[in-house]
Design an enzyme around this catalytic site. Sequence first.
Site, mmCIF file in Angstrom:
data_model
loop_
_atom_site.group_PDB
_atom_site.id
_atom_site.type_symbol
_atom_site.label_atom_id
_atom_site.label_comp_id
_atom_site.label_asym_id
_atom_site.label_seq_id
_atom_site.Cartn_x
_atom_site.Cartn_y
_atom_site.Cartn_z
ATOM 1 C CE LYS A 101 -0.310 -0.563 4.967
ATOM 2 N NZ LYS A 101 -0.956 -0.908 6.086
ATOM 3 N NE ARG A 114 -6.466 0.484 11.353
ATOM 4 C CZ ARG A 114 -5.198 0.349 11.009
ATOM 5 N NH1 ARG A 114 -4.328 1.155 10.922
ATOM 6 N NH2 ARG A 114 -4.808 -0.784 10.352
ATOM 7 C CE1 TYR A 121 12.720 31.528 4.936
ATOM 8 C CE2 TYR A 121 13.151 29.068 4.518
ATOM 9 C CZ TYR A 121 12.890 30.588 3.952
ATOM 10 O OH TYR A 121 12.361 30.701 2.727
ATOM 11 C CG MET A 136 9.334 23.611 -0.298
ATOM 12 S SD MET A 136 8.290 25.003 -1.077
ATOM 13 C CE MET A 136 7.276 25.514 0.182
HETATM 14 C C1 PLP Z 1 -0.377 -2.048 6.894
HETATM 15 C C2 PLP Z 1 -0.983 -3.201 7.294
HETATM 16 C C3 PLP Z 1 -0.189 -4.598 7.017
HETATM 17 C C4 PLP Z 1 1.336 -4.464 7.032
HETATM 18 O O1 PLP Z 1 1.903 -3.845 8.335
HETATM 19 P P1 PLP Z 1 3.580 -3.836 8.499
HETATM 20 O O2 PLP Z 1 3.546 -3.282 9.870
HETATM 21 O O3 PLP Z 1 3.931 -2.753 7.657
HETATM 22 O O4 PLP Z 1 3.933 -5.199 8.288
HETATM 23 C C5 PLP Z 1 -0.800 -5.788 7.538
HETATM 24 N N1 PLP Z 1 -1.999 -5.754 7.615
HETATM 25 C C6 PLP Z 1 -2.912 -4.596 7.563
HETATM 26 C C7 PLP Z 1 -4.348 -4.771 7.759
HETATM 27 C C8 PLP Z 1 -2.364 -3.435 7.356
HETATM 28 O O5 PLP Z 1 -3.337 -2.279 7.383
#
Ligand code: PLP
Length: 387
Positions: free
Chosen positions: A45, A151, A273, A321
């Site tokens: 992701k 969640r 800055y 930046m």
């Molecule tokens: C992001 C995620 C993972 C992977 O987690 P890591 O800590 O990056 O290994 C696995 N399962 C779900 C549901 C996630 O959201």
Amino acid sequence: MPTTSANISDAYAGAILTIDLDAVIANFRLLSARLSGASMSAVVKADGYGLGAGPVAVALAGAGCGVFYVAHIEEGIVLRQALNDTGNSQFIKAEIHILGGLMANAENAYDASRLIPVLGSLDEIHNWKSYCHRLAQPLPCDIHVDTGMARLGLAANEVEKLVAEPSRLDGLNILTVLSHLACADEPNHPMNVEQLDAFRELRRRFPQGMASFANSSGIFLGPDYHFDQVRPGAALFGVAPVPGSLNPMSQVVKLQGKIAQVRAVDTPQTVGYGASHRVESPGRIATVMVGYADGFLRSLSNKGTGYIGNIPVPVVGRVSMDLITFDVTGVPEYLCPVGAMIDLIGPNNPVDQVAADAGTIGYEILTSLGHRYHRAYVGGALRSGET
Ligand SMILES: *Cc1c(COP(=O)(O)O)cnc(C)c1O
């Protein structure tokens, strides 16, 4: 790929981000070797944790990974295209699961790209079931059950409803029942065992498909946590799965910023800055073409450390930046001329160290990596410079 600098030769680049796909593959194999019986998947992701979901997934597919997870449907569509573009029938067959669940009225889009929704509510289950029913095709899906994150995923009362009315699942082709750990990076946290017990209990009631529980850190909690399939993300990309312990993962990312100017300072003066750093005695300041717009976090102001070879150089003044300033007074002049590279992430300052300096976690450093860098992929199926 969202890479704006792809056509710019590294000779002109202000900074070079090198992504070692062989290291990703080595990490996949290292995690895989810890399992006995469970299968691997890869979470890619957020554009492969900032490293490019396409190149990373293709490299992993080449190492035998056939199951990928992303968060958004759009990420799934792009990843499906990247895997299709390889023309490799094995890669084309790979499963892509959408952790975000089933978006309302988007069933067609999942179907068109062969994306597998991770269903996380009774409504989502109902909608996918209706869609499959209309098509008279049991398209695959997963069921996400919450065991402690509050969640995504079915809450306890929704699980009760499913148990009371099992017909709600009739005709669903459930590949995976999954849950996610809240505290896997703290091996002694009591929550781990509580979630493990909850997930085991859940599996007694829902034995369909495979059980998937562990993220990267979860794999290191031991075999009880592995079930049928593990879902690592961060560790594949070099982040330490057990914070505070020796990191067994190979470093995947190297980030080098180019020195644009070196300034000799011989009277007391301030840098950057807010005049947050003051040079008192004669010294030299090197300015590098990377800033917070590139994901070099502003919290590294007066805190970060770069390396010229093995020589540490402190970030002085505020990160702006587009620019960072380093005190290179201690480095021989011939080692830091204009055009020389300073390691911003590298063997001496790996992702987790940079994260600690910035007051965050490696995940955030990786996913913040900007798109102005010249990106070079090495190893894997791709050669350097291809994106
Ligand atoms: C992001 C995620 C993972 C992977 O987690 P890591 O800590 O990056 O290994 C696995 N399962 C779900 C549901 C996630 O959201």
